[in-house]
Design a protein around this motif. Structure first.
Motif, PDB file in Angstrom:
ATOM      1  N   SER A 321       0.831  -1.210   0.000  1.00  0.00           N
ATOM      2  CA  SER A 321       0.000   0.000   0.000  1.00  0.00           C
ATOM      3  C   SER A 321       0.862   1.255   0.000  1.00  0.00           C
ATOM      4  N   ALA A 322       1.936   1.229   0.796  1.00  0.00           N
ATOM      5  CA  ALA A 322       2.829   2.383   0.867  1.00  0.00           C
ATOM      6  C   ALA A 322       3.526   2.618  -0.468  1.00  0.00           C
ATOM      7  N   GLU A 323       3.964   1.539  -1.110  1.00  0.00           N
ATOM      8  CA  GLU A 323       4.629   1.669  -2.406  1.00  0.00           C
ATOM      9  C   GLU A 323       3.674   2.202  -3.461  1.00  0.00           C
ATOM     10  N   GLU A 324       2.437   1.718  -3.432  1.00  0.00           N
ATOM     11  CA  GLU A 324       1.455   2.178  -4.418  1.00  0.00           C
ATOM     12  C   GLU A 324       1.108   3.651  -4.211  1.00  0.00           C
ATOM     13  N   ALA A 325       1.020   4.069  -2.945  1.00  0.00           N
ATOM     14  CA  ALA A 325       0.661   5.457  -2.645  1.00  0.00           C
ATOM     15  C   ALA A 325       1.868   6.383  -2.683  1.00  0.00           C
ATOM     16  N   GLY A 326       3.080   5.812  -2.662  1.00  0.00           N
ATOM     17  CA  GLY A 326       4.278   6.630  -2.641  1.00  0.00           C
ATOM     18  C   GLY A 326       4.460   7.346  -1.321  1.00  0.00           C
ATOM     19  N   VAL A 327       4.190   6.636  -0.220  1.00  0.00           N
ATOM     20  CA  VAL A 327       4.256   7.209   1.123  1.00  0.00           C
ATOM     21  C   VAL A 327       5.125   6.308   1.992  1.00  0.00           C
ATOM     22  N   ALA A 328       5.847   6.886   2.936  1.00  0.00           N
ATOM     23  CA  ALA A 328       6.651   6.099   3.868  1.00  0.00           C
ATOM     24  C   ALA A 328       5.748   5.206   4.713  1.00  0.00           C
TER      25      ALA A 328
END
Length: 385
Positions: A321-328
């Motif tokens: 989810s973090a990779e898809e959203a581009g968030v830490a």
């Protein structure tokens, strides 16, 4: 490089800043020998190139008032830009009860924009401003005067490059409609309670294996005295006595000076005088606490048996989810919260605000067996069941 040492010059610069969209701010301070940070230098800049429109403000100058700066901090039409702002904000809040508003923290924004967890300023300068920083002056004594040219160059770079970083991150947030995400994260930084240390609650930061109410009563009184004394004398709490000495005192409960002097862990200065008197009074006060008034140890999360597998799946989902959203990942959810979710807890940050959309909703469906995870060489995909 302009150094402001007079109130009139600071007032003039702050009035210039008041006409701008934003100002960048940083500080240099010392705290090794004091309870409260000693402010040694303030750096500020507004839109421009190089050292243009950037100044160093010397708060150690005789007669310099920071009131023009605090007026600017209250000006809601100018964004105040910091990087990793917590310690800077604490200084200003302790000094004048002011928290700059509106606030923008580039470290928080960088995590939302996918630059990793708690990314450092030097990294952002390199990746966004395409510049390098000489960090050799970082740990110098900022209270000495005059400042060296090397110190000045280092200090001014903390706000000049910050202009480029801010504009880049703001544009990225506007494009992705995530500015509200950053605002939500800044809630802790803009809450005055973040910077208030209550002596009555100081015991909660002392780690002890003995969670009995009676033991905690002694820990509470000893921690309260230490915090009050450290604040009053403006010295680090460990200069009064360290946590291990506090726990020793809570266990041995000295009732007189002779017993107190037998302590193995107390510093020499604490074996007599006002500190020793305060310790004995704290121990006596703790001995008189009634059982119904004993402090209670914080409730520890209990990890349910059989949830390790689900917690591992949630970790995979979080990373995807973090990779898809581009968030830490750390900005969305921490490891303890993942274990809590697997154990059935739902009153968690992951299930509110933007986190719920990015991760929380899918986490609930995974826990309820409504989705599964499928992996290939390149990614993890969610499969509805």
């Amino acid at each position: 490089m302009k150094i402001i040492t007079k109130t009139a010059d600071l007032d003039a610069f702050c009035k210039e800043c008041a006409t701008q969209e934003y100002v960048t701010v940083d500080t240099e301070f010392l705290r090794e020998r004091t309870y409260y940070s000693k402010l040694c230098l303030i750096q500020m800049a507004y839109k421009g190139q190089g050292n243009e429109n950037a100044v160093l403000i010397d708060p150690l100058s005789n007669g310099l008032s920071l009131d023009p700066l605090y007026t600017l901090f209250k000006n809601e039409s100018v964004v105040k830009v910091f990087h990793a702002a917590r310690q800077d904000l604490e200084i200003f809040f302790v000094d004048k009860g002011v928290i700059p508003s509106p606030l923008f923290d580039t470290q928080v924004a960088a995590m939302v924009c996918g630059y990793g967890e708690q990314v450092g300023y030097e990294t952002l300068v390199r990746k966004i401003a395409n510049e390098g920083l000489d960090k050799s002056s970082r740990f110098t004594d900022w209270s000495t005067r005059p400042l060296s040219d090397k110190q000045k160059t280092y200090a001014i770079g903390d706000v000049t490059h910050l202009r480029v970083i801010y504009e880049h991150l703001k544009a990225s947030l506007d494009k992705s409609n995530r500015a509200a995400w950053v605002d939500e994260e800044l809630g802790i930084l803009t809450n005055p309670g973040t910077y208030i240390v209550e002596p009555d609650a100081a015991w909660k930061r002392v780690k002890t294996r003995n969670g009995s109410g009676k033991m905690l009563a002694y820990v509470r009184e000893l921690a309260r005295f230490r915090e009050n004394y450290a604040q009053a004398k403006n010295i680090p709490r460990n200069r009064v006595y360290k946590d291990d000495a506090l726990l020793e005192l809570a266990a041995t409960k000295p009732s007189g000076m002779d017993q107190l002097k037998k302590s193995r862990l107390l510093l020499r200065d604490a074996r007599g005088g006002s500190i020793a008197d305060g310790i004995l009074k704290a121990v006596k006060a703790a001995s008189q606490v009634k059982p119904e008034d004993f402090p209670k140890a914080p409730v520890q999360r209990v990890k349910k048996q059989g949830t390790d597998g689900l917690a591992d799946l949630l970790r995979v989902l979080l990373k995807a989810s973090a990779e898809e959203a581009g968030v830490a990942t750390k900005l969305i959810c921490n490891t303890a919260d993942l274990d809590a979710i697997a154990s059935g807890e739902r009153d968690l940050p992951a299930f509110s605000g933007w986190r719920k959309k990015v991760f929380g909703e899918n986490a609930l469906q995974l826990c309820d067996g409504k989705i599964a995870l499928s992996a290939n060489k390149d990614s993890v995909k969610i499969v509805k069941i």
